[in-house]
Design an enzyme around this catalytic site. Structure first.
Site, mmCIF file in Angstrom:
data_model
loop_
_atom_site.group_PDB
_atom_site.id
_atom_site.type_symbol
_atom_site.label_atom_id
_atom_site.label_comp_id
_atom_site.label_asym_id
_atom_site.label_seq_id
_atom_site.Cartn_x
_atom_site.Cartn_y
_atom_site.Cartn_z
ATOM 1 N N HIS A 64 0.725 -1.091 0.104
ATOM 2 C CA HIS A 64 -0.069 -0.040 0.067
ATOM 3 C C HIS A 64 0.825 1.129 -0.072
ATOM 4 O O HIS A 64 0.951 2.071 0.882
ATOM 5 C CB HIS A 64 -0.807 -0.190 1.189
ATOM 6 C CG HIS A 64 -1.777 -1.308 1.194
ATOM 7 N ND1 HIS A 64 -1.558 -2.491 1.745
ATOM 8 C CD2 HIS A 64 -3.161 -1.443 0.903
ATOM 9 C CE1 HIS A 64 -2.344 -3.309 1.583
ATOM 10 N NE2 HIS A 64 -3.658 -2.647 0.994
ATOM 11 N N HIS A 104 -15.198 -4.459 -0.842
ATOM 12 C CA HIS A 104 -15.141 -3.201 -0.157
ATOM 13 C C HIS A 104 -14.563 -2.304 -1.008
ATOM 14 O O HIS A 104 -14.089 -2.543 -2.244
ATOM 15 C CB HIS A 104 -14.031 -3.287 0.917
ATOM 16 C CG HIS A 104 -12.675 -3.500 0.614
ATOM 17 N ND1 HIS A 104 -12.128 -4.825 0.307
ATOM 18 C CD2 HIS A 104 -11.455 -2.850 0.891
ATOM 19 C CE1 HIS A 104 -10.858 -4.732 0.041
ATOM 20 N NE2 HIS A 104 -10.457 -3.288 0.526
ATOM 21 N N GLU A 118 -8.668 -7.346 -4.974
ATOM 22 C CA GLU A 118 -7.618 -7.804 -4.230
ATOM 23 C C GLU A 118 -7.844 -9.477 -3.976
ATOM 24 O O GLU A 118 -6.889 -10.281 -3.735
ATOM 25 C CB GLU A 118 -7.648 -7.421 -2.987
ATOM 26 C CG GLU A 118 -6.935 -5.914 -2.725
ATOM 27 C CD GLU A 118 -7.335 -5.288 -1.393
ATOM 28 O OE1 GLU A 118 -6.569 -4.231 -1.002
ATOM 29 O OE2 GLU A 118 -7.766 -5.851 -0.200
#
Length: 298
Positions: free
Chosen positions: A60, A194, A241
């Site tokens: 990230h 999400h 992901e």
């Protein structure tokens, strides 16, 4: 020879690390999420005891940024420090690598026609350290060596689910050709549904998530054909992901049996998924003792 004995899928939601680090896991809002890992922690401590975990995750913007975006990168270093993600590094143990196996896998994958980026030095962020915390809890040192395998699922274009599955198969071939007797697990992290930004921020698709979890059990090849647009449409921009779970699943072979499953919403503004699988020579029915648990998890 080395052998892959299990695969684990696990969300790497950053708030889980924060809650653990600040002693808040028993609070009512967080307790159900953590309770679903009690079985796995006992199993890891008392039965599984892996020597090495190949941990598939996404960075990230801690080790990589827009200057360098490897599709697949494997860590071949001796150790990896927790990254500072803006609030100081997590106070968790340094991650110890297994350079001999990592270099063997890197060589095998490249000769197997996967263009891997080899990383000898990097810090690792919550994408890698949160799953370790969820499996092991509070420890002075992580009980296993870790080989980080970073996948680009942040910037377009991410790899396809089919390519990720094939990479898992290639990892399995590499591990099987390593001469040392090692108990190896493969973990796929990230997800589940999400979205963190835009008008669909907070999107959670419980039905799709549970169908994906169920699909990992037994013969699962249909999952490798899910197109990117379906992940984005049904599970949000960050739901992509889940292709990383397919690296884990591909490494387990044609069929899997389920040992444990956990699904909970919401955690932060995301869905939490967790599954423990074992490779099987033939498809196996879900054990009777798990049937009620699986239905409740949905």
């Amino acid at each position: 020879m080395a052998r892959i004995t299990a695969g684990i899928g696990c969300s790497h939601i950053p708030v889980l690390g924060f809650v653990h680090d600040h002693g808040r896991t028993a609070e009512p809002i967080f307790k159900p999420a953590f309770d679903g890992f009690d079985w796995t922690r006992r199993w890891m401590r008392e039965e599984a005891k892996p020597d090495v975990v190949i941990l598939v995750y996404n960075d990230h913007a801690s080790a990589f940024d827009m200057k360098v975006i490897p599709t697949f990168a494997i860590g071949c270093g001796e150790s990896y420090k927790p990254a500072d993600e803006g609030f100081g590094p997590r106070q968790v143990p340094v991650v110890e690598g297994h350079p001999d196996l990592a270099w063997h896998i890197a060589q095998s994958l490249i000769l197997d026609e996967f263009d891997m980026t080899i990383i000898n030095e990097m810090d690792v962020d919550h994408g890698l350290t949160v799953p370790l915390t969820m499996m092991y809890g509070e420890v002075d040192a992580w009980p296993c060596k870790v080989i980080p395998l970073a996948v680009n699922v942040v910037t377009y274009p991410p790899p396809s689910g089919n390519r990720c599955w094939a990479l898992g198969e290639a990892i399995a071939r590499a591990v099987a050709s390593f001469p040392e007797d090692l108990n190896v697990q493969v973990w796929g992290t990230g997800g589940m549904s999400h979205q963190l930004q835009g008008p669909r921020a907070g999107l959670i698709n419980r039905e799709w998530d549970n169908r994906f979890l169920d699909g990992l059990i037994g013969e699962s090849r249909h999952l490798r054909q899910i197109p990117h647009v379906e992940y984005l449409r049904e599970t949000g921009s960050e739901g992509i992901e889940m292709v990383m779970w397919l690296i884990m699943r591909g490494a387990l072979g044609d069929n899997t049996g389920i040992l444990h499953r956990h699904y909970h919403v919401p955690v932060s503004n995301t869905a939490l998924g967790h599954i423990v699988l074992e490779p099987l020579a033939k498809a196996s029915a879900i054990p009777a003792e798990l049937s009620d648990e699986l239905e409740a998890a949905k």
